[in-house]
Design an enzyme around this catalytic site. Structure first.
Site, PDB file in Angstrom:
ATOM      1  N   ASP A  87      -5.407   2.571  10.485  1.00 52.08           N
ATOM      2  CA  ASP A  87      -6.814   2.236  10.718  1.00 52.08           C
ATOM      3  C   ASP A  87      -6.948   1.765  12.167  1.00 52.08           C
ATOM      4  O   ASP A  87      -7.055   2.595  13.069  1.00 52.08           O
ATOM      5  CB  ASP A  87      -7.239   1.181   9.687  1.00 52.08           C
ATOM      6  CG  ASP A  87      -8.702   0.793   9.790  1.00 52.08           C
ATOM      7  OD1 ASP A  87      -9.462   1.487  10.480  1.00 52.08           O
ATOM      8  OD2 ASP A  87      -9.093  -0.222   9.169  1.00 52.08           O
TER       9      ASP A  87
ATOM     10  N   THR B 156      -1.279  -2.940  12.597  1.00 50.93           N
ATOM     11  CA  THR B 156      -0.157  -3.178  11.684  1.00 50.93           C
ATOM     12  C   THR B 156       1.063  -2.387  12.140  1.00 50.93           C
ATOM     13  O   THR B 156       2.148  -2.939  12.336  1.00 50.93           O
ATOM     14  CB  THR B 156      -0.530  -2.756  10.239  1.00 50.93           C
ATOM     15  OG1 THR B 156      -1.693  -3.466   9.846  1.00 50.93           O
ATOM     16  CG2 THR B 156       0.604  -3.031   9.261  1.00 50.93           C
ATOM     17  N   LEU B 157       0.873  -1.072  12.308  1.00 53.11           N
ATOM     18  CA  LEU B 157       1.989  -0.204  12.653  1.00 53.11           C
ATOM     19  C   LEU B 157       2.599  -0.580  14.002  1.00 53.11           C
ATOM     20  O   LEU B 157       3.826  -0.589  14.152  1.00 53.11           O
ATOM     21  CB  LEU B 157       1.507   1.249  12.663  1.00 53.11           C
ATOM     22  CG  LEU B 157       2.443   2.268  12.038  1.00 53.11           C
ATOM     23  CD1 LEU B 157       2.873   1.851  10.644  1.00 53.11           C
ATOM     24  CD2 LEU B 157       1.793   3.631  11.987  1.00 53.11           C
TER      25      LEU B 157
ATOM     26  N   GLY C 231       0.767  -1.243   0.000  1.00 56.16           N
ATOM     27  CA  GLY C 231       0.000   0.000   0.000  1.00 56.16           C
ATOM     28  C   GLY C 231       0.794   1.287   0.000  1.00 56.16           C
ATOM     29  O   GLY C 231       0.339   2.300  -0.522  1.00 56.16           O
TER      30      GLY C 231
ATOM     31  N   GLY D 156      -4.481   0.460  13.709  1.00 55.88           N
ATOM     32  CA  GLY D 156      -3.155   0.739  14.259  1.00 55.88           C
ATOM     33  C   GLY D 156      -2.387  -0.537  14.570  1.00 55.88           C
ATOM     34  O   GLY D 156      -1.204  -0.490  14.931  1.00 55.88           O
TER      35      GLY D 156
HETATM   36  P1  IMP Z   1      -4.522  -1.398  10.620  1.00 56.27           P
HETATM   37  O1  IMP Z   1      -3.589  -2.483  11.048  1.00 56.27           O
HETATM   38  O2  IMP Z   1      -5.946  -1.694  10.963  1.00 56.27           O
HETATM   39  O3  IMP Z   1      -4.114  -0.014  11.031  1.00 56.27           O
HETATM   40  O4  IMP Z   1      -4.591  -1.447   9.059  1.00 56.27           O
HETATM   41  C1  IMP Z   1      -3.640  -0.980   8.257  1.00 56.27           C
HETATM   42  C2  IMP Z   1      -3.719  -1.692   6.937  1.00 56.27           C
HETATM   43  O5  IMP Z   1      -5.075  -2.054   6.586  1.00 56.27           O
HETATM   44  C3  IMP Z   1      -3.267  -0.743   5.868  1.00 56.27           C
HETATM   45  O6  IMP Z   1      -1.896  -0.909   5.617  1.00 56.27           O
HETATM   46  C4  IMP Z   1      -4.123  -1.132   4.691  1.00 56.27           C
HETATM   47  O7  IMP Z   1      -3.464  -2.143   3.953  1.00 56.27           O
HETATM   48  C5  IMP Z   1      -5.367  -1.725   5.256  1.00 56.27           C
HETATM   49  N1  IMP Z   1      -6.520  -0.776   5.243  1.00 56.27           N
HETATM   50  C6  IMP Z   1      -7.127  -0.210   6.309  1.00 56.27           C
HETATM   51  N2  IMP Z   1      -8.107   0.604   5.916  1.00 56.27           N
HETATM   52  C7  IMP Z   1      -8.122   0.561   4.568  1.00 56.27           C
HETATM   53  C8  IMP Z   1      -8.931   1.228   3.573  1.00 56.27           C
HETATM   54  O8  IMP Z   1      -9.836   2.051   3.822  1.00 56.27           O
HETATM   55  N3  IMP Z   1      -8.638   0.914   2.277  1.00 56.27           N
HETATM   56  C9  IMP Z   1      -7.653   0.047   1.930  1.00 56.27           C
HETATM   57  N4  IMP Z   1      -6.878  -0.584   2.827  1.00 56.27           N
HETATM   58  C10 IMP Z   1      -7.115  -0.317   4.135  1.00 56.27           C
HETATM   59 MG    MG Z   2      -1.315  -2.205   3.655  1.00 57.85          MG
END
Ligand code: IMP
Ligand code: MG
Length: 172
Positions: free
Chosen positions: A96, A100-101, A38, A98
């Site tokens: 989103d 992943t980060l 992404g 968080g």
């Molecule tokens: P987190 O671990 O929930 O913060 O998600 C982060 C990962 O989810 C991002 O690197 C995206 O790959 C994916 N993601 C979260 N929201 C979206 C969205 O609205 N569109 C596309 N990918 C998303």
């Molecule tokens: Mg991603």
């Protein structure tokens, strides 16, 4: 699909971020670590706005996402750079939940960088499940599923030069 952020809005914000980051990292051994897939476009464009020397590497994180729902994180470290004693900026497309980060930060910290900060292009409001906050961000956006400029839905739409909201009617 409804355009949320146009190509020119993204470019203008990247100019600002480029200045901010260049000032913060001047004279320091910076390594930019992008989260594939992404962040690909964001990293490529941001690198050209940084007027400080820096190295770049990537981590691949896939969350076994089906459609718009997140799952468990799998990390591929094959292209991971040497970051010990370097100032590291971890870059992802969107913050989103968080999860992943925060998982990737722990992994990077184990390699003992000199400093470690995070930058995301998009910060979804009100969806976080961790206490962590990105150090730098491009735009705060409402809780909607977005695609384009690197972001996908089932691997599609990454090529769009803008960011659009993907609604249920777009998938029908
Ligand atoms: P987190 O671990 O929930 O913060 O998600 C982060 C990962 O989810 C991002 O690197 C995206 O790959 C994916 N993601 C979260 N929201 C979206 C969205 O609205 N569109 C596309 N990918 C998303
Ligand atoms: Mg991603």
């Amino acid at each position: 699909m409804r355009v949320l952020l146009s190509e020119s809005q993204i470019a203008a914000r990247l100019d600002e971020l480029g200045h901010e980051l260049s000032a913060a990292y001047r004279g320091r051994p910076l390594t930019v670590v992008g989260v594939l897939t992404g962040s690909l476009l964001f990293v490529a464009d941001l690198m050209r706005k940084l007027d400080v020397p820096h190295q770049v590497g990537f981590l691949q994180a896939s969350s076994y996402r089906t459609g718009t729902k997140a799952g468990t994180l799998s990390v591929n470290r094959e292209y991971f750079p040497e970051i010990t004693d370097r100032d590291v900026m971890l870059i992802d497309d969107i913050f989103d939940t968080g999860c992943t980060l925060s998982t990737l930060l722990e992994l990077l910290q184990a390699a003992r960088p000199r400093s470690l900060r995070t930058a995301v292009l998009l910060w979804k409001e009100g969806t976080q499940k961790v206490a962590l906050q990105p150090d730098y961000f491009g735009f705060k956006i409402p809780n909607e599923f977005v695609v384009g400029y690197g972001l996908d839905h089932n691997q599609d739409y990454r090529h769009l030069p803008h960011i659009a909201v993907l609604e249920a009617s777009d998938l029908a």
